[in-house]
Motif scaffolding. Structure first.
Motif, mmCIF file in Angstrom:
data_model
loop_
_atom_site.group_PDB
_atom_site.id
_atom_site.type_symbol
_atom_site.label_atom_id
_atom_site.label_comp_id
_atom_site.label_asym_id
_atom_site.label_seq_id
_atom_site.Cartn_x
_atom_site.Cartn_y
_atom_site.Cartn_z
ATOM 1 N N VAL A 97 11.717 -10.970 13.300
ATOM 2 C CA VAL A 97 10.485 -9.872 13.032
ATOM 3 C C VAL A 97 10.726 -9.105 11.978
ATOM 4 C CG1 VAL A 97 9.061 -8.731 14.176
ATOM 5 C CG2 VAL A 97 9.750 -10.214 15.510
ATOM 6 N N THR A 98 10.005 -9.058 10.985
ATOM 7 C CA THR A 98 10.164 -8.133 9.746
ATOM 8 C C THR A 98 8.819 -7.247 9.849
ATOM 9 O OG1 THR A 98 11.250 -9.534 8.588
ATOM 10 C CG2 THR A 98 10.353 -7.544 7.351
ATOM 11 N N LEU A 99 8.968 -5.859 9.785
ATOM 12 C CA LEU A 99 7.878 -4.985 9.859
ATOM 13 C C LEU A 99 7.828 -4.312 8.455
ATOM 14 C CD1 LEU A 99 8.494 -2.981 13.266
ATOM 15 C CD2 LEU A 99 6.449 -4.551 12.949
ATOM 16 N N TYR A 100 6.538 -4.229 8.063
ATOM 17 C CA TYR A 100 6.201 -3.253 6.740
ATOM 18 C C TYR A 100 5.417 -2.269 7.201
ATOM 19 C CZ TYR A 100 8.254 -7.463 4.557
ATOM 20 O OH TYR A 100 9.046 -8.507 4.147
ATOM 21 N N LEU A 101 5.656 -1.081 6.970
ATOM 22 C CA LEU A 101 5.016 0.081 7.320
ATOM 23 C C LEU A 101 4.403 0.550 6.213
ATOM 24 C CD1 LEU A 101 7.700 2.139 9.332
ATOM 25 C CD2 LEU A 101 6.089 0.265 10.372
ATOM 26 N N LYS A 102 2.849 0.642 6.542
ATOM 27 C CA LYS A 102 2.005 1.397 5.373
ATOM 28 C C LYS A 102 1.312 2.623 5.938
ATOM 29 C CE LYS A 102 0.654 -0.713 1.875
ATOM 30 N NZ LYS A 102 0.092 -1.556 1.000
ATOM 31 N N PRO A 103 1.883 3.840 6.048
ATOM 32 C CA PRO A 103 1.200 4.838 6.678
ATOM 33 C C PRO A 103 -0.271 5.049 5.993
ATOM 34 C CG PRO A 103 3.426 5.404 5.679
ATOM 35 C CD PRO A 103 3.076 4.237 5.452
ATOM 36 N N GLU A 104 -0.256 4.934 4.685
ATOM 37 C CA GLU A 104 -1.751 5.306 4.032
ATOM 38 C C GLU A 104 -2.787 4.530 4.492
ATOM 39 O OE1 GLU A 104 0.335 2.443 1.271
ATOM 40 O OE2 GLU A 104 1.148 4.119 2.521
ATOM 41 N N GLU A 105 -2.315 3.399 5.036
ATOM 42 C CA GLU A 105 -3.378 2.772 5.592
ATOM 43 C C GLU A 105 -3.294 2.657 7.311
ATOM 44 O OE1 GLU A 105 -3.083 -1.732 4.503
ATOM 45 O OE2 GLU A 105 -3.007 -1.107 2.286
ATOM 46 N N ASN A 106 -2.392 3.262 7.692
ATOM 47 C CA ASN A 106 -2.140 3.473 9.355
ATOM 48 C C ASN A 106 -2.095 2.056 9.980
ATOM 49 O OD1 ASN A 106 -2.215 5.167 11.540
ATOM 50 N ND2 ASN A 106 -4.186 4.659 12.240
ATOM 51 N N LYS A 107 -1.498 1.046 9.301
ATOM 52 C CA LYS A 107 -0.991 -0.069 9.786
ATOM 53 C C LYS A 107 0.502 -0.372 9.462
ATOM 54 C CE LYS A 107 -5.277 -2.210 9.282
ATOM 55 N NZ LYS A 107 -5.943 -3.530 9.582
ATOM 56 N N ALA A 108 1.028 -1.360 10.357
ATOM 57 C CA ALA A 108 2.204 -1.876 10.373
ATOM 58 C C ALA A 108 2.045 -3.274 10.100
ATOM 59 C CB ALA A 108 3.030 -1.544 11.716
ATOM 60 N N TYR A 109 2.326 -3.991 9.156
ATOM 61 C CA TYR A 109 2.249 -5.605 8.887
ATOM 62 C C TYR A 109 3.783 -6.017 9.381
ATOM 63 C CZ TYR A 109 -1.920 -4.494 5.979
ATOM 64 O OH TYR A 109 -2.926 -3.750 5.814
ATOM 65 N N TYR A 110 3.217 -7.257 10.015
ATOM 66 C CA TYR A 110 4.600 -8.037 10.578
ATOM 67 C C TYR A 110 4.533 -9.425 10.145
ATOM 68 C CZ TYR A 110 1.241 -9.646 13.990
ATOM 69 O OH TYR A 110 0.152 -10.437 14.610
ATOM 70 N N VAL A 111 6.034 -9.900 10.000
ATOM 71 C CA VAL A 111 5.993 -11.302 9.811
ATOM 72 C C VAL A 111 6.930 -12.009 10.947
ATOM 73 C CG1 VAL A 111 7.025 -13.045 8.252
ATOM 74 C CG2 VAL A 111 5.865 -11.223 7.217
ATOM 75 N N ILE A 112 6.598 -12.778 11.598
ATOM 76 C CA ILE A 112 7.493 -13.385 12.784
ATOM 77 C C ILE A 112 7.938 -14.785 12.154
ATOM 78 C CG2 ILE A 112 7.547 -14.041 14.995
ATOM 79 C CD1 ILE A 112 5.136 -12.277 15.594
ATOM 80 N N ASN A 113 9.333 -14.892 12.424
ATOM 81 C CA ASN A 113 9.915 -16.128 12.205
ATOM 82 C C ASN A 113 9.583 -16.762 10.657
ATOM 83 O OD1 ASN A 113 10.658 -16.174 14.701
ATOM 84 N ND2 ASN A 113 9.447 -17.443 15.580
ATOM 85 N N GLY A 114 9.252 -15.755 9.840
ATOM 86 C CA GLY A 114 8.970 -16.130 8.542
ATOM 87 C C GLY A 114 7.684 -16.729 8.051
ATOM 88 N N ASP A 115 6.913 -16.964 9.225
ATOM 89 C CA ASP A 115 5.637 -17.522 8.843
ATOM 90 C C ASP A 115 4.217 -17.053 9.633
ATOM 91 O OD1 ASP A 115 6.232 -18.483 11.390
ATOM 92 O OD2 ASP A 115 5.927 -20.757 10.705
ATOM 93 N N VAL A 116 4.486 -16.553 10.532
ATOM 94 C CA VAL A 116 3.478 -15.816 11.216
ATOM 95 C C VAL A 116 2.993 -14.354 10.750
ATOM 96 C CG1 VAL A 116 2.334 -15.272 13.636
ATOM 97 C CG2 VAL A 116 3.686 -17.457 13.384
ATOM 98 N N THR A 117 2.042 -14.085 10.314
ATOM 99 C CA THR A 117 1.842 -12.588 10.208
ATOM 100 C C THR A 117 0.581 -12.077 10.482
ATOM 101 O OG1 THR A 117 0.274 -13.413 8.152
ATOM 102 C CG2 THR A 117 2.574 -13.262 7.616
ATOM 103 N N GLY A 118 0.660 -10.616 10.449
ATOM 104 C CA GLY A 118 -0.597 -9.874 11.041
ATOM 105 C C GLY A 118 -0.122 -8.621 10.818
ATOM 106 N N SER A 119 -0.937 -7.768 11.335
ATOM 107 C CA SER A 119 -0.776 -6.323 11.513
ATOM 108 C C SER A 119 -1.138 -5.442 12.781
ATOM 109 C CB SER A 119 -1.749 -5.535 10.473
ATOM 110 O OG SER A 119 -3.007 -5.856 10.661
ATOM 111 N N VAL A 120 -0.645 -4.439 12.962
ATOM 112 C CA VAL A 120 -0.966 -3.472 14.118
ATOM 113 C C VAL A 120 -1.422 -2.108 13.675
ATOM 114 C CG1 VAL A 120 0.538 -4.803 15.776
ATOM 115 C CG2 VAL A 120 1.406 -2.975 14.697
ATOM 116 N N GLU A 121 -2.252 -1.493 14.434
ATOM 117 C CA GLU A 121 -2.411 0.049 14.139
ATOM 118 C C GLU A 121 -1.316 1.042 14.565
ATOM 119 O OE1 GLU A 121 -5.353 1.369 12.840
ATOM 120 O OE2 GLU A 121 -5.916 -0.800 12.271
ATOM 121 N N MET A 122 -1.094 1.778 13.687
ATOM 122 C CA MET A 122 -0.062 2.538 13.812
ATOM 123 C C MET A 122 -0.293 4.046 14.682
ATOM 124 S SD MET A 122 2.818 2.707 10.864
ATOM 125 C CE MET A 122 1.896 3.588 9.550
#
Length: 140
Positions: free
Chosen positions: A115-140
Motif C-alpha cells: 500500500v502506497t499513500l500519497y498525501l495532498k493536504p491542499e486537496e484534503n485527500k490521501a491517494y492510495y495504490v494497493i498492490n501496484g494496480d488498485v487506486t483511489g483516494s480517501v478524505e483526510m
C-alpha cells in the motif's frame, strides 16, 4: 521277525526324537528372534517418537527466537500530518484504505501486499495504490 521290527522301529524313534528336539530348538529360536525383533521395533518406535519430540522442541524454540528478533526489530512508528488546524495519522488513513478494500471491494486484508499513500493536504485527500494496480483516494 520281532527283532527286526524292533530294530527298525528304534532308529525311527531316535530320528523322530532328534527331529522333535530340533523342532523344539527351532521353535525356541523363532520365539527368541520374534521377542528380539519386537523389542527392536519398540525401541525404534521409541527413538522415532523421541526424535519427533526433539524436532518439535527445536522448532518451537526457533519460532520463539524469530518472534523475539522481530519484536526487537519492529519500531513503533507514529506519523501525523498537521495542516491548517487539522491532524490525521498514518494509522487512520490505513484504516480507511483497509475498510474500502474489505467492505467496498469485498477482498481480504491478507490479499493486500503493498500500500502506497500519497498525501495532498491542499486537496484534503490521501491517494492510495494497493498492490501496484488498485487506486483511489480517501478524505483526510
Amino acid at each position: 521277525m520281532k527283532r527286526a521290527v524292533k530294530e527298525t522301529e528304534k532308529p525311527s524313534v531316535k530320528t523322530a526324537a532328534k527331529e522333535a528336539a530340533a523342532a523344539v530348538e527351532k521353535n525356541e529360536t523363532v520365539k527368541t528372534v520374534a521377542k528380539a525383533a519386537g523389542r527392536t521395533a519398540k525401541a525404534a518406535e521409541k527413538t522415532v517418537k523421541e526424535a519427533a519430540k526433539k524436532v518439535e522442541e527445536v522448532t518451537t524454540e526457533a519460532k520463539k527466537t524469530v518472534a523475539k528478533a522481530a519484536e526487537k526489530k519492529a519500531v513503533k512508528e507514529t506519523v501525523y500530518l498537521q495542516y491548517m488546524g487539522k491532524e490525521i495519522s498514518k494509522d487512520d488513513l490505513m484504516k480507511q484504505v483497509k475498510d474500502i478494500w474489505t467492505k467496498q471491494m469485498k477482498k481480504k486484508v491478507g490479499d493486500m501486499k503493498t500500500v502506497t499513500l500519497y498525501l495532498k493536504p491542499e486537496e484534503n485527500k490521501a491517494y492510495y495504490v494497493i498492490n501496484g494496480d488498485v487506486t483511489g483516494s480517501v478524505e483526510m
